[in-house]
Motif scaffolding. Sequence first.
Motif, short mmCIF file in Angstrom:
data_model
loop_
_atom_site.label_atom_id
_atom_site.label_comp_id
_atom_site.label_asym_id
_atom_site.label_seq_id
_atom_site.Cartn_x
_atom_site.Cartn_y
_atom_site.Cartn_z
N ALA A 1 -4.17 -23.93 18.12
CA ALA A 1 -4.16 -23.01 17.02
C ALA A 1 -5.46 -22.12 16.98
N LEU A 2 -6.59 -22.43 17.12
CA LEU A 2 -7.78 -21.69 17.09
C LEU A 2 -8.10 -21.06 18.64
N GLY A 3 -7.55 -21.35 19.30
CA GLY A 3 -7.68 -20.79 20.64
C GLY A 3 -8.86 -21.58 21.41
N LEU A 4 -9.39 -22.77 21.09
CA LEU A 4 -10.52 -23.18 21.67
C LEU A 4 -10.39 -23.87 23.01
N ASN A 5 -9.21 -23.91 23.28
CA ASN A 5 -9.09 -24.62 24.65
C ASN A 5 -8.69 -23.52 25.87
N THR A 6 -9.15 -22.49 25.50
CA THR A 6 -8.91 -21.34 26.86
C THR A 6 -10.10 -21.58 27.67
N ALA A 7 -9.89 -20.90 28.93
CA ALA A 7 -10.83 -21.24 30.10
C ALA A 7 -12.19 -20.51 29.85
N GLY A 8 -12.09 -19.39 28.99
CA GLY A 8 -13.33 -18.81 28.44
C GLY A 8 -14.42 -19.53 28.03
N ILE A 9 -13.79 -20.27 26.88
CA ILE A 9 -14.29 -21.10 25.88
C ILE A 9 -15.04 -22.40 26.81
N GLU A 10 -14.17 -22.80 27.71
CA GLU A 10 -14.57 -24.18 28.68
C GLU A 10 -15.82 -23.44 29.39
N LEU A 11 -15.68 -22.50 30.05
CA LEU A 11 -16.98 -21.79 30.85
C LEU A 11 -17.98 -21.82 30.13
N GLY A 12 -17.97 -21.30 28.73
CA GLY A 12 -19.19 -21.00 28.04
C GLY A 12 -19.58 -22.32 27.23
N SER A 13 -19.14 -23.34 27.58
CA SER A 13 -19.37 -24.62 26.65
C SER A 13 -20.80 -24.84 26.31
N GLY A 14 -21.51 -24.63 27.63
CA GLY A 14 -23.05 -25.16 27.74
C GLY A 14 -24.04 -23.77 27.06
N TRP A 15 -23.48 -22.89 26.97
CA TRP A 15 -24.30 -21.63 26.30
C TRP A 15 -25.34 -22.18 25.35
N GLN A 16 -25.21 -23.12 24.59
CA GLN A 16 -26.30 -23.43 23.44
C GLN A 16 -27.44 -24.07 23.98
N ASP A 17 -27.06 -24.75 25.09
CA ASP A 17 -28.18 -25.17 25.62
C ASP A 17 -29.17 -24.41 26.70
N ARG A 18 -28.65 -23.22 26.79
CA ARG A 18 -29.38 -22.32 27.74
C ARG A 18 -29.80 -21.25 26.93
N ARG A 19 -29.74 -21.26 25.55
CA ARG A 19 -30.30 -20.14 24.78
C ARG A 19 -31.82 -20.02 24.75
N GLU A 20 -32.31 -18.97 24.88
CA GLU A 20 -33.81 -18.78 24.71
C GLU A 20 -34.40 -18.88 23.43
N ASP A 21 -33.52 -18.46 22.29
CA ASP A 21 -34.08 -18.55 20.97
C ASP A 21 -34.05 -20.01 20.41
N LYS A 22 -33.67 -20.68 21.10
CA LYS A 22 -33.26 -22.13 20.64
C LYS A 22 -34.27 -22.87 20.46
N ARG A 23 -34.61 -23.45 18.97
CA ARG A 23 -35.76 -24.27 18.84
C ARG A 23 -35.59 -25.62 19.69
N VAL A 24 -36.82 -26.14 20.40
CA VAL A 24 -36.77 -27.40 20.78
C VAL A 24 -37.09 -28.32 19.84
N ARG A 25 -36.42 -29.45 19.83
CA ARG A 25 -36.72 -30.53 18.86
C ARG A 25 -38.04 -31.37 19.11
N GLY A 26 -38.70 -31.78 18.09
CA GLY A 26 -39.92 -32.21 18.25
C GLY A 26 -41.35 -31.26 18.43
N ALA A 27 -40.83 -29.91 18.99
CA ALA A 27 -41.94 -28.90 19.04
C ALA A 27 -42.10 -28.01 18.19
N SER A 28 -42.90 -28.09 16.99
CA SER A 28 -43.14 -27.15 16.06
C SER A 28 -44.16 -26.08 16.09
#
Length: 129
Positions: free
Chosen positions: A102-129
Amino acid sequence: MFVRRSTYNALKARYEHTSEQLGKTREKLVGWKGSAIRVAGRNTELARRLEASRDVAFLDTEYAGQLEFRLARVLTACVRYRADLAAETRRADRLQRRLDDALGLNTAGIELGSGWQDRREDKRVRGAS
């Protein structure tokens, strides 16, 4: 009635011998009576212990039967709960797939971008403040 001295001495010796044997027999009888009383007391105690052990064995058998009945009930409930859990898991997975559709979350584009959160440059690394 007159008795000859030799007959009298023989009868007297026989009487003394018989009296001596009677005394020894009475002493043995007293010892045997004491032994019989001790054995009777021991038998009474052993009979009491045997009855107590039979009572305990009966109670343990009865308790074991109760535990078997309770275990059977628990296992039946466990099987029922596991079946309910499996059914609810299937239902939740089906509803999750319907929501994704219903939300369109099982499309090919979503599946290809599923790892984008891990590759973000501005993502804060846990434990490193």
